[in-house]
Design an enzyme around this catalytic site. Structure first.
Site, PDB file in Angstrom:
ATOM      1  N   SER A  19      -3.103  -1.540   7.304  1.00 58.94           N
ATOM      2  CA  SER A  19      -3.447  -1.955   5.938  1.00 58.94           C
ATOM      3  C   SER A  19      -3.110  -0.799   5.000  1.00 58.94           C
ATOM      4  CB  SER A  19      -4.953  -2.228   5.861  1.00 58.94           C
ATOM      5  OG  SER A  19      -5.368  -2.374   4.524  1.00 58.94           O
ATOM      6  N   TYR A  29     -13.818  -0.324   7.436  1.00 54.87           N
ATOM      7  CA  TYR A  29     -12.514  -0.965   7.604  1.00 54.87           C
ATOM      8  C   TYR A  29     -11.390   0.084   7.548  1.00 54.87           C
ATOM      9  CZ  TYR A  29      -8.594  -4.128   6.667  1.00 54.87           C
ATOM     10  OH  TYR A  29      -7.394  -4.790   6.728  1.00 54.87           O
TER      11      TYR A  29
END
Ligand SMILES: NC(=O)c1ccc[n+]([C@@H]2O[C@H](COP(=O)([O-])OP(=O)(O)OC[C@H]3O[C@@H](n4cnc5c(N)ncnc54)[C@H](OP(=O)(O)O)[C@@H]3O)[C@@H](O)[C@H]2O)c1
Length: 270
Positions: free
Chosen positions: A145, A158
């Site tokens: 990401s 995350y």
């Protein structure tokens, strides 16, 4: 240029969002697919879509699996190899999110995000590598990401899980440099998927409105990157800007993160 037609591709999280769109794009280019996610019903829907749209392509193999479960992952790879004769490309895409202040995130939430996003990928990499080594080639794609490049406010758990995945990918890339096995890291930015509906909200901040890229566009970029043998794929303008500023003007990235943190904070909590 790498050939997709006839390649055997295992995609985790193939039932939704980026995984689903990538499976459709791969089927379009003639790949032989194995799809996995926890829910068989949603996998069947994607499989039916693929069979309807591309009747000439081999029907996808569907194997329900929780990637964070070691035994499940072992069985998944064994079934794939038994049915398809091997795996040419592994796409570690299954992922979950936790959103909110790090101080309001329970230890179990930190652990569950690591279990799926990091250890889920590790589980499959460890199982797939011996098969790829036997054939002397293969490609492992880890979907990280933009949030792996720099700690983003309210996404601490995350970001940590995706940064860990990036670090592992880079270590593997060096270790496997002469093996014929390649590692690609994909850094998607905000993408329109179910991710934000499913993620756990722990509080302390709101989600930004942001611009969300269609999953289909991300999938096309991933499949083009496979064909073009890319090592790293940074998506979205924000992702490219963060990559640049982190290296050349790090104070700008730090300042931007602080402004985002202030803007999104739940003012009752400050
Ligand atoms: N959307 C974004 O803006 C964005 C941005 C950057 C990176 N990413 C990354 O892109 C990847 C795909 O996300 P997405 O946006 O497409 O989300 P999504 O639509 O929520 O899809 C997630 C997929 O992962 C599967 N999954 C979740 N937990 C699993 C587990 N324990 N075992 C096996 N499968 C599991 C889900 O199916 P089941 O629920 O049936 O298991 C689903 O197929 C993730 O790694 C995410 O972190 C997304």
């Amino acid at each position: 240029m790498a050939k997709i037609e006839g390649s055997r591709v295992l995609v985790t999280g193939g039932s939704s969002g980026i995984g689903r769109a990538t499976c459709i794009e791969l089927a379009k280019r003639g790949a032989i697919l194995a799809l996995t996610a926890r829910r068989l019903k949603t996998l069947r829907k994607v499989s039916d879509e693929i069979k309807d749209a591309f009747p000439d392509v081999q029907a996808p193999l569907l194997i329900p699996c929780d990637v964070s479960d070691r035994e499940d992952a072992i069985k998944l790879v064994k079934k794939c190899v038994d049915h398809l004769g091997g795996i040419d490309i592994l796409i570690n895409n299954a992922g979950i999110g936790v959103y909110g202040k790090a101080e309001m995130t329970a230890l179990d939430d930190f652990r569950s995000v690591m279990e799926v996003n990091f250890f889920g990928s590790v589980n499959l990499i460890l199982e797939v590598l011996p098969h790829m080594k036997k054939t002397g080639g293969g490609l492992i794609i880890n979907i990280a990401s933009v949030a792996a490049m720099h700690g983003v406010p309210y996404m601490g758990a995350y970001c940590a899980s995706k940064a860990a995945l990036v670090a592992l990918s880079q270590s593997l890339r060096a270790e496997l440099a002469t093996s014929g096995i390649s590692i690609m890291i994909v850094y998607p930015g905000y993408t329109q998927t179910n991710f934000f509906r499913v993620e756990k909200k722990v509080g302390g901040a709101r989600r930004p409105a942001g611009r969300y890229v269609p999953a289909k566009k991300v999938a096309r970029s991933i499949v083009n990157a496979i064909e073009n043998e890319r090592q790293d794929l940074v998506l979205t303008l924000e992702g490219k800007a963060l990559k640049f500023s982190k290296v050349f003007i790090p104070w700008l990235a730090e300042g931007a993160m602080q402004r985002i943190a202030y803007k999104l904070a739940d003012k009752k909590e400050v």
